[in-house]
Design a protein around this motif. Structure first.
Motif, PDB file in Angstrom:
ATOM      1  N   THR A   1      48.251  56.130 -37.131  1.00 27.42           N
ATOM      2  CA  THR A   1      48.074  57.510 -36.541  1.00 27.42           C
ATOM      3  C   THR A   1      48.148  58.652 -37.250  1.00 27.42           C
ATOM      4  O   THR A   1      47.269  57.988 -37.973  1.00 27.42           O
ATOM      5  CB  THR A   1      49.525  56.696 -36.490  1.00 27.42           C
TER       6      THR A   1
ATOM      7  N   SER B   1      46.759  54.236 -43.580  1.00 28.80           N
ATOM      8  CA  SER B   1      47.778  55.099 -41.909  1.00 28.80           C
ATOM      9  C   SER B   1      48.136  53.771 -41.070  1.00 28.80           C
ATOM     10  O   SER B   1      47.782  52.383 -40.922  1.00 28.80           O
ATOM     11  CB  SER B   1      46.430  55.832 -41.151  1.00 28.80           C
TER      12      SER B   1
ATOM     13  N   SER C   1      49.460  52.319 -37.900  1.00 27.96           N
ATOM     14  CA  SER C   1      48.235  52.107 -36.988  1.00 27.96           C
ATOM     15  C   SER C   1      49.308  51.271 -35.415  1.00 27.96           C
ATOM     16  O   SER C   1      50.200  50.657 -36.120  1.00 27.96           O
ATOM     17  CB  SER C   1      47.277  51.875 -36.718  1.00 27.96           C
TER      18      SER C   1
END
Length: 360
Positions: free
Chosen positions: A152, A145, A147
């Motif tokens: 996020t 993910s 970040s």
């Protein structure tokens, strides 16, 4: 907390006391900096100043980390070791670049393709390993993910784990290359890159400590941090901070030694590694805002010259523009330090504000 303090003190002592011994060794070997003829003329007096001082910073950081764990009888973590691997690996690439410059008495070391290949190899190994070694069943040192202050909803593994890993490797390479080259571009005046790096590492010490106190394993809740080894990452940051601070005593104007690409690539790699493992990838853009500004000055200069034939700045990177305007080197460095400190403070403010708002 004890290990963080020990790492900072050991890094500082080795950086402060080890650097002069290394300077004498380099002088004896005749390893001096080669200065570009097309740079500011005031820099010609620096020709022959010992370089490759980044070796001391790397050695001090590694030693500080080891001593902190031996003194507290704790086991090193995968996250901490991976960041140190990234730092040392990129430092080795920079060392080869510096050595070629010195041995052949020229301003160019490794060819650009060779340098990028070395950086990419180290970055790929780091990225692949960072998505392995899960703790408590699922947390790995890094995440697919993207970040900001934490991960996020934008997950690179949206189309499956294999594609996610491939995209993460590309993303990690981009960050590592950007930050290592950003520090490298900033390292143009005595003490500039060292001082700025010290501030950003200090910010990561505070981030690591805060994430430890609010870690999901210790205080579970909606705003806890899913960071695998936050305390140990604070130890790494503290060791690097202390090493840079000690080295700065000898690197400040008039510099008795330069960090060279050995230091700038290593410091950029360590900062990139910390941003990835603490899940603050985009926050680093604020924390290291001065590195971003100086890098953008080069991008703007090149883009303007290629498209219009005109230069926006008298010389890029940005610090040399102010030199040609007549500013004294010490004045530029101190003012840029102030700007870097404001960026680091703003980044910490954003980091804390996200937690306060989310907990309210």
């Amino acid at each position: 907390m004890k290990s963080v303090l020990i790492a900072a003190v050991v890094g500082l002592v080795i950086g402060l006391l080890g650097t002069p011994a290394y300077i004498k060794y380099l002088v004896r070997l005749g390893y001096g900096q080669f200065i570009r003829d097309d740079g500011p003329t005031s820099h010609h007096t620096k020709r022959g100043t010992p370089t490759m001082g980044g070796t001391v910073i790397i050695a001090a950081t590694l030693t500080a980390y080891a001593v902190a764990h031996l003194a507290t009888l704790t086991t090193p973590t995968v996250s901490g070791l991976l960041v140190l691997f990234l730092m040392a690996g990129l430092g080795l690439v920079g060392f080869l670049d510096d050595y070629i410059k010195i041995s052949r008495q020229r301003s160019l070391g490794l060819r650009s393709k060779q340098k990028l290949a070395g950086q990419a190899l180290v970055a790929i190994i780091f990225a692949v390993l960072a998505l392995n070694f899960p703790s408590d069943g699922h947390r790995t040192p890094a995440s697919t993910s993207i970040s900001f202050v934490r991960d996020t909803a934008l997950d690179l593994a949206f189309a499956g784990p294999l594609l996610g890993m491939a995209l993460f490797v590309v993303w990690a390479n981009l960050m590592i290359s950007s930050w290592s080259n950003g520090v490298n571009l900033t390292d143009g005046l005595d003490g500039l890159a060292t001082g700025v790096s010290t501030m950003v590492f200090a910010a990561y010490v505070l981030i690591g400590i805060w994430q430890t106190n609010q870690n999901c394993q210790i205080t579970p809740g909606p705003k806890c941090y899913e960071v695998r080894d936050s305390r140990d990452l604070a130890v790494v940051a503290a060791g690097a901070m202390g090493a840079c601070f000690g080295f700065l005593w000898w690197n400040a104007a008039p510099a008795k030694i330069f960090m060279g690409d050995t230091g700038s690539l290593a410091l950029g790699g360590a900062l990139a590694g910390l941003s990835i493992t603490t899940r603050t990838e985009l926050l680093m853009v604020i924390l290291g805002g001065l590195f971003v500004t100086i890098t953008l000055s080069v991008v703007i200069q090149v883009a303007s010259f290629k498209s219009t034939g005109k230069r926006v700045f008298r010389m890029a990177p940005l610090q040399h523009h102010f030199e040609l305007l007549g500013w004294q080197e010490v004045t530029i460095v101190i003012r840029f330090w102030i700007i870097a400190g404001l960026f680091a403070a703003l980044g910490l403010g954003v980091f804390y504000a996200e937690w306060v708002v989310g907990s309210g």
